[in-house]
Write an enzyme that holds these catalytic residues in place. Structure first.
Site, PDB file in Angstrom:
ATOM      1  N   SER A 140     -36.829 -36.814 -32.201  1.00  0.00           N
ATOM      2  CA  SER A 140     -36.419 -38.089 -32.779  1.00  0.00           C
ATOM      3  C   SER A 140     -36.227 -39.216 -31.726  1.00  0.00           C
ATOM      4  O   SER A 140     -35.087 -38.984 -31.202  1.00  0.00           O
ATOM      5  CB  SER A 140     -36.753 -38.748 -33.742  1.00  0.00           C
ATOM      6  OG  SER A 140     -36.540 -39.820 -34.445  1.00  0.00           O
ATOM      7  N   TYR A 199     -29.569 -38.398 -39.494  1.00  0.00           N
ATOM      8  CA  TYR A 199     -30.782 -37.940 -39.337  1.00  0.00           C
ATOM      9  C   TYR A 199     -30.989 -37.553 -37.918  1.00  0.00           C
ATOM     10  O   TYR A 199     -31.313 -36.943 -37.257  1.00  0.00           O
ATOM     11  CB  TYR A 199     -32.052 -38.626 -40.373  1.00  0.00           C
ATOM     12  CG  TYR A 199     -33.100 -38.687 -39.226  1.00  0.00           C
ATOM     13  CD1 TYR A 199     -33.791 -37.644 -39.550  1.00  0.00           C
ATOM     14  CD2 TYR A 199     -33.336 -39.729 -38.555  1.00  0.00           C
ATOM     15  CE1 TYR A 199     -34.880 -36.888 -39.064  1.00  0.00           C
ATOM     16  CE2 TYR A 199     -34.767 -39.571 -37.427  1.00  0.00           C
ATOM     17  CZ  TYR A 199     -35.210 -37.776 -38.415  1.00  0.00           C
ATOM     18  OH  TYR A 199     -36.671 -38.015 -37.378  1.00  0.00           O
ATOM     19  N   LYS A 249     -30.857 -34.615 -35.318  1.00  0.00           N
ATOM     20  CA  LYS A 249     -32.139 -33.661 -34.317  1.00  0.00           C
ATOM     21  C   LYS A 249     -31.114 -33.735 -33.146  1.00  0.00           C
ATOM     22  O   LYS A 249     -31.715 -32.196 -32.406  1.00  0.00           O
ATOM     23  CB  LYS A 249     -32.630 -35.088 -34.057  1.00  0.00           C
ATOM     24  CG  LYS A 249     -33.908 -35.304 -35.716  1.00  0.00           C
ATOM     25  CD  LYS A 249     -34.471 -34.144 -35.477  1.00  0.00           C
ATOM     26  CE  LYS A 249     -35.770 -34.422 -36.696  1.00  0.00           C
ATOM     27  NZ  LYS A 249     -36.883 -33.013 -36.943  1.00  0.00           N
TER      28      LYS A 249
END
Ligand code: UDP
Length: 333
Positions: free
Chosen positions: A118, A142, A146
């Site tokens: 991402s 988040y 990743k």
């Protein structure tokens, strides 16, 4: 016999589009999904196995039974706000379960991995458009999950020879142009589906999160990339690894930024609905502008987005949204 590709999270939004394209391109997708977020009806191509990535034995058995040649990994939680409130959920699913999947692969000597990463791994951009060598300094759990996996993949390559491609998406949007698949999150938090839900009468208004950003109209600017173009990039990256190509990290975006107001305006033009917009406070963790440069994957793998325009993205999403209305009645799902 077609080469089998395990699609972890293949009943979800992006994974289901990838599974369909894999099938169209002559691969055999083996979708593995625990159906916590995914939809059984979206896993229509190839083989479906209901399984959790945490179940290493079962994943190992699937890898062996289907002679899996490569793994595409889409299964992850992806709500920034939720990751702040409940980081354990994100580290467990996005990191621990990915480790479990990689260990299952290691055990059966399966060594090609395509990872949904991402642009959230970059954090607050120092310059736009963001290229792959931009420092990665995520500002929320988040993005950190990743980034941890990207590092894990580099270590697995060094130690075990597993090759990978990490694909760093900007804002995935739109729906399958054939109308067979689309975005269906519960709860829905993304701008484009929410705006279209207002247009079909399922919500009274859209909240605009922040109108005082340092952008031309004061609202956040994002790089929206069509989900089918993301799927295409996955197939190109798969072919790169199958041909013996080296591990890579690539951005996936159109390189064009649209503000929240421009998205709403585009949806008004498309639908003819006034789409009432209410100005609201900034949402925590939103950088003002996220626009990516995808020159590297264009140059190296010949990726060319086929559906780059915001209008096309909105049109395909609107067709999907209306299909949902037919399926669920005028005001619900
Ligand atoms: N956004 C908004 N109202 C909403 C949902 C999103 O103004 O109800 C804004 C959000 O602040 C961001 C942009 O729309 O600037 C895109 O948000 P989305 O959640 O779609 O994707 P993200 O950028 O978080 O991946």
């Amino acid at each position: 016999m077609p080469e089998a590709v395990l699609v972890a999270g293949g009943a979800g939004y992006i994974g289901s589009h990838a599974a369909k394209l894999l099938h169209q391109r002559g691969f055999h997708p083996v979708v593995v999904d625990n159906l916590v977020c995914g939809h059984r009806s979206a896993a229509r191509w190839g083989t479906f196995v209901e399984a959790d990535l945490a179940d290493r034995d079962q994943i190992q058995a699937v890898l062996l039974e289907h002679r899996i040649r490569a793994v595409m990994h889409f299964a992850a939680h992806a709500y920034v706000g939720e990751s702040v409130r409940d980081p354990a959920k994100y580290y467990r699913n996005n990191v621990a379960n990915t480790l479990s999947l990689l260990e299952a692969m290691q055990a059966v000597e399966s060594d090609l991995f395509l990872f949904s990463s991402s642009c959230a791994t970059y954090g607050e951009p120092r310059e736009v458009p963001i290229a792959e060598d931009h420092p990665q300094s995520p500002i929320n759990p988040y993005g950190r999950t990743k980034l941890v996996v990207e590092g894990m993949l580099r270590d697995f390559e060094t130690a075990y020879g597993m090759r990978h491609v990490s694909l760093r998406y900007f804002n995935a949007a739109g729906a399958d142009p054939d109308g067979e698949l689309g975005e269906d999150h519960d709860p829905e938090t993304h701008l484009i589906p929410l705006v279209l839900e207002v247009a079909r009468g399922a919500r009274p208004h859209i909240a605009v999160f922040g109108t005082d950003y340092p952008t031309p109209d004061g609202t956040c600017v994002r790089d929206y990339i069509h989900v089918s173009d993301l799927a295409e990039a996955h197939v190109l990256a798969l072919e790169h690894l199958l041909a013996g190509g080296e591990s890579r990290s690539y951005n996936l975006g159109n390189g064009a930024g649209y503000s929240v107001r421009q998205v709403i305006e585009g949806a008004r033009r498309l639908t003819g609905h006034p789409i009432p917009a209410l100005e609201a406070r900034r949402r925590w963790g939103d950088p003002a502008t996220l626009v990516g440069s995808s020159e590297k994957i264009r140059r190296e793998l010949g990726w060319t987005p086929q559906l780059p325009g915001l209008d096309t993205i909105l049109e395909t999403a609107w067709r999907w949204e209306n299909g949902k209305r037919r399926a669920a009645g005028p005001l619900g799902r």
